[in-house]
Design a protein around this motif. Structure first.
Motif, short mmCIF file in Angstrom:
data_model
loop_
_atom_site.label_atom_id
_atom_site.label_comp_id
_atom_site.label_asym_id
_atom_site.label_seq_id
_atom_site.Cartn_x
_atom_site.Cartn_y
_atom_site.Cartn_z
N ASP A 39 27.63 -56.63 -38.19
CA ASP A 39 27.21 -55.39 -37.55
C ASP A 39 26.27 -55.73 -36.40
N ARG A 89 22.11 -43.58 -39.91
CA ARG A 89 23.37 -44.21 -39.50
C ARG A 89 23.88 -45.23 -40.50
N ASP A 91 26.18 -44.48 -42.42
CA ASP A 91 27.52 -43.97 -42.72
C ASP A 91 28.62 -44.74 -41.98
N ARG A 92 28.25 -45.59 -41.04
CA ARG A 92 29.31 -46.28 -40.30
C ARG A 92 28.87 -47.68 -39.88
N PHE A 93 29.88 -48.51 -39.66
CA PHE A 93 29.73 -49.90 -39.25
C PHE A 93 29.81 -49.97 -37.73
N GLU A 107 33.86 -55.47 -43.55
CA GLU A 107 33.72 -54.03 -43.32
C GLU A 107 34.60 -53.23 -44.28
N GLY A 111 31.77 -52.13 -46.62
CA GLY A 111 31.13 -51.10 -45.82
C GLY A 111 29.72 -51.48 -45.42
N THR A 112 28.86 -50.47 -45.26
CA THR A 112 27.51 -50.74 -44.74
C THR A 112 26.54 -51.24 -45.81
#
Length: 379
Positions: A39, A89, A91-93, A107, A111-112
């Motif tokens: 990330d 944030r 909620d997303r990569f 990912e 996920g995160t």
């Protein structure tokens, strides 16, 4: 004898208001000493192996000072303490390298949960079977190091109920990792995991402690403690490292220290006990109730650490680094970063204000240390 030691430091970049902003593509292009993570919101730097704590202090501080100067060229950006996406944030990569297939896997699989900042402490041990024994001991005691370092009580602006949300949520992989009885045992197990696909590559062993080296799993030369949250105060990080080094020196000198022979638990029970202790330390850090690996008795993390400190003080003094160990007492007395943040939060200070204050404190601490200690005589 002093051991070689070094750090892998992951840090978030963002605004003085605590918003985490992905800048790693620009940073790694302009500053070759920094490396990208999957990330883009955090970057990593690595210190070279050193015996001297004085030199290690400068190796920790100088890259941050250089990075801060570069961030100012990009805009009003800074370094942000903490080990999770504290203010939002999650909620997303934000991919740093969209064409990297290993990053695709990370990912899509995790996920995160893996978008965290931390510190990995590497300490040199050249004999592979001594290294394996050291890994066995330190793995059972890794929750103590997590308790000292916890710095991730928030995600998305809310207290999560963890002191180390990072380790509470982190996907330890593979799901079952034994206490390796020997170097040969470790090699065989890693080869089996790679063949089965439970590890994507030799780096894909995400546990609290692992043996590391230039050609894993065959050529190993250091213990890597991976459980610690990001410790922004360099003096606190060196105190935690001094505790680890003193314990490793004791383990090297005393061949009888070994969970496989000294514990009332079986190896499988030890793995379960250690997992429970890690979960307890992630939730309550220094106030966690842990099960001691030797006799099964319940003990508070802070009391176990205090006992270890007393036991290891003479080793640190004999090797000349007791002054770096002594700040551990301040952590035990005043709490780790997560506990200090949660104390503020409990009296009505919101998460953003907690983080913005921590940003200022971290910057001021680095300036103070550079002015006082990074002189040519210890460089």
């Amino acid at each position: 004898m002093r051991l070689l030691k070094g750090f892998e430091i992951e840090m978030y970049t963002g605004t003085p208001q605590g918003e985490i902003v992905g800048l790693s593509d620009k940073i790694v292009e302009a500053m070759p000493s920094f490396m990208r993570e999957p990330d883009s919101r955090n970057v990593e730097y690595v210190t070279k192996p050193l015996q001297s704590f004085e030199q290690l202090l400068c190796a920790l501080v100088r890259p941050r000072q250089e990075l801060r100067k570069y961030l100012q060229q990009l805009g009003d950006y800074t370094l942000i303490p903490g080990s999770t996406l504290s203010l939002g944030r999650s909620d997303r990569f934000f991919r740093s390298d969209p064409k990297n297939p290993y990053h695709d896997y990370i990912e899509n699989t995790y996920g995160t949960k893996v978008v965290t900042a931390s510190v990995h402490i590497n300490v040199g041990i050249s004999d592979p079977d001594v290294l394996m024994r050291a890994c066995r001991v330190i793995r059972t005691e890794a929750p103590l190091f997590l308790a000292l370092s916890a710095s991730s009580p928030f995600i998305d602006g809310k207290a999560t109920g963890y002191h180390s949300t990072r380790w509470g949520l982190f996907p330890q992989t593979p799901s079952h990792v034994p206490l390796f009885a020997s170097h040969a045992d470790h090699i065989q197990w890693v080869e089996q995991q790679l063949a089965a696909g439970t590890m994507q590559n030799v780096r894909h062993l995400w546990t609290s402690v692992r043996p590391n080296g230039d050609r894993r799993p065959y050529d190993l030369n250091r213990l890597e403690l991976r459980i610690c949250d990001l410790v922004t105060d360099p003096i606190a990080l060196l105190a935690i490292t001094a505790l680890l080094e003193a314990r490793l020196l004791q383990i090297i000198e005393n061949t009888h220290i070994d969970p496989l022979t000294q514990s009332t638990f079986t190896p499988e029970e030890l793995i379960a006990v250690t997992a429970n202790n890690e979960a307890a330390a992630a939730a309550n850090s220094l106030d966690a109730q842990l099960t001691h690996w030797q006799d099964g008795k319940t003990i508070l993390a802070r009391d176990w650490i205090a006992q270890m400190y007393e036991e290891l003080w003479a080793i640190a003094k004999e090797r000349g680094f007791n002054c770096f160990l002594s700040p551990l007492q301040k952590i035990l007395r005043e709490g780790n970063e997560a506990q200090q943040w949660l104390q503020l939060h409990a009296v009505g200070v919101d998460a953003q204000r907690v983080i913005t204050q921590a940003i200022v404190t971290a910057k001021e601490r680095e300036i103070e240390l550079e002015d006082k200690l990074c002189s040519p005589s210890v460089a």
